[in-house]
Design a protein around this motif. Sequence first.
Motif, PDB file in Angstrom:
ATOM      1  N   VAL A  37       0.870  -1.181   0.000  1.00  0.00           N
ATOM      2  CA  VAL A  37       0.000   0.000   0.000  1.00  0.00           C
ATOM      3  C   VAL A  37       0.907   1.231   0.000  1.00  0.00           C
ATOM      4  N   PRO A  38       1.182   1.815  -1.176  1.00  0.00           N
ATOM      5  CA  PRO A  38       2.073   2.973  -1.230  1.00  0.00           C
ATOM      6  C   PRO A  38       1.368   4.252  -0.780  1.00  0.00           C
ATOM      7  N   VAL A  39       2.024   4.994   0.088  1.00  0.00           N
ATOM      8  CA  VAL A  39       1.492   6.271   0.551  1.00  0.00           C
ATOM      9  C   VAL A  39       2.247   7.387  -0.167  1.00  0.00           C
ATOM     10  N   VAL A  40       1.508   8.285  -0.807  1.00  0.00           N
ATOM     11  CA  VAL A  40       2.100   9.391  -1.560  1.00  0.00           C
ATOM     12  C   VAL A  40       1.383  10.687  -1.188  1.00  0.00           C
ATOM     13  N   ARG A  41       2.048  11.800  -1.395  1.00  0.00           N
ATOM     14  CA  ARG A  41       1.459  13.098  -1.035  1.00  0.00           C
ATOM     15  C   ARG A  41       0.576  13.648  -2.145  1.00  0.00           C
ATOM     16  N   ARG A  42       0.807  13.172  -3.358  1.00  0.00           N
ATOM     17  CA  ARG A  42      -0.027  13.586  -4.498  1.00  0.00           C
ATOM     18  C   ARG A  42      -0.198  12.393  -5.420  1.00  0.00           C
ATOM     19  N   ASP A  43      -1.201  12.473  -6.245  1.00  0.00           N
ATOM     20  CA  ASP A  43      -1.509  11.363  -7.142  1.00  0.00           C
ATOM     21  C   ASP A  43      -0.286  11.011  -7.990  1.00  0.00           C
ATOM     22  N   GLY A  48      -3.021   0.950  -6.019  1.00  0.00           N
ATOM     23  CA  GLY A  48      -3.322   0.845  -4.595  1.00  0.00           C
ATOM     24  C   GLY A  48      -2.850   2.016  -3.758  1.00  0.00           C
ATOM     25  N   GLN A  49      -2.466   3.115  -4.390  1.00  0.00           N
ATOM     26  CA  GLN A  49      -1.915   4.246  -3.654  1.00  0.00           C
ATOM     27  C   GLN A  49      -2.925   4.870  -2.704  1.00  0.00           C
TER      28      GLN A  49
END
Length: 287
Positions: A37-43, A48-49
């Motif tokens: 489950v990757p967590v990112v600050r922007r798309d 699965g982000q």
Amino acid sequence: MLQKQHGARVLVLGASGKVGRLVRAVWEAAGEGLTVVPVVRRDSGLEGQVIWSPGAPLDGLPHVDVVLALWGVCPGPGGDLAANSALALSAAEIARATGADRVLHCSSAAVYAPGPEPLSEDMTPRPPSAYGVAKLEMELALADDMARHPQGPRAVWLRIGNVAGADSLFGAMMRSGDVHLDRFDDGAGPERSYIAPSDLAHVLARLATVPTSDLPARLNLAAPLPTAMEAIARAAGRRVIWCHAPAGAVRRVALDTTRLTTLCPLQPETARPEHLVSDWMRYKGVQ
């Protein structure tokens, strides 16, 4: 406690960073069986982000088994190294909110005072650089956090060596056919404990699934032998330009990986310059 089965859900903080991209690429290619489950600050268009930033509510984060904190502030102009402690404490809070039973934090070999002998986790850290001081302060903050939350989750700080493809040497080889290296009074150049992206990802997958009771608080993470930077550069077909080592330059940083061997043994061949370079070449497209 039983070992987790394949399919453990791993929340990756810093998923779009340099090391995060390398680890995700290896996991995707190798099929470690983890649900990432990757967590990112922007798309970022990642499968699965989860889009989330520090300070945002935690209730939007999914339930997971493991939090892998690959985020952090590295040395460089304008970097707030003190933020490493805040990010680590945020990762611990995220782990509690998401039901994770462990959180793997990225510390660094920079917490040690370099010396001729392999550096073990039991040595008293004496970081010579501001970055090392910041990472040690992060570890101390996490130790206090663990004392305040004895119910868990388990916290492990990984003292990682140089990651092939993510350190200054590989950065220089990306930019040019020439590599400048310090030459010391004995005629040799610097040596460092390295780890290839595929080996790093394999170890992290193992740490995500072993029983929490087997996890130490501190763990050196590198190939079992140090590698000469000159040998890496020549294996990559680069020309080495020697510079006289300035005062304070570090000749050797070798991590003792005895503790890692009990959890996820790496063969001596993983320190070979040809292995490090070929692994870098395989995954450098994600950098």
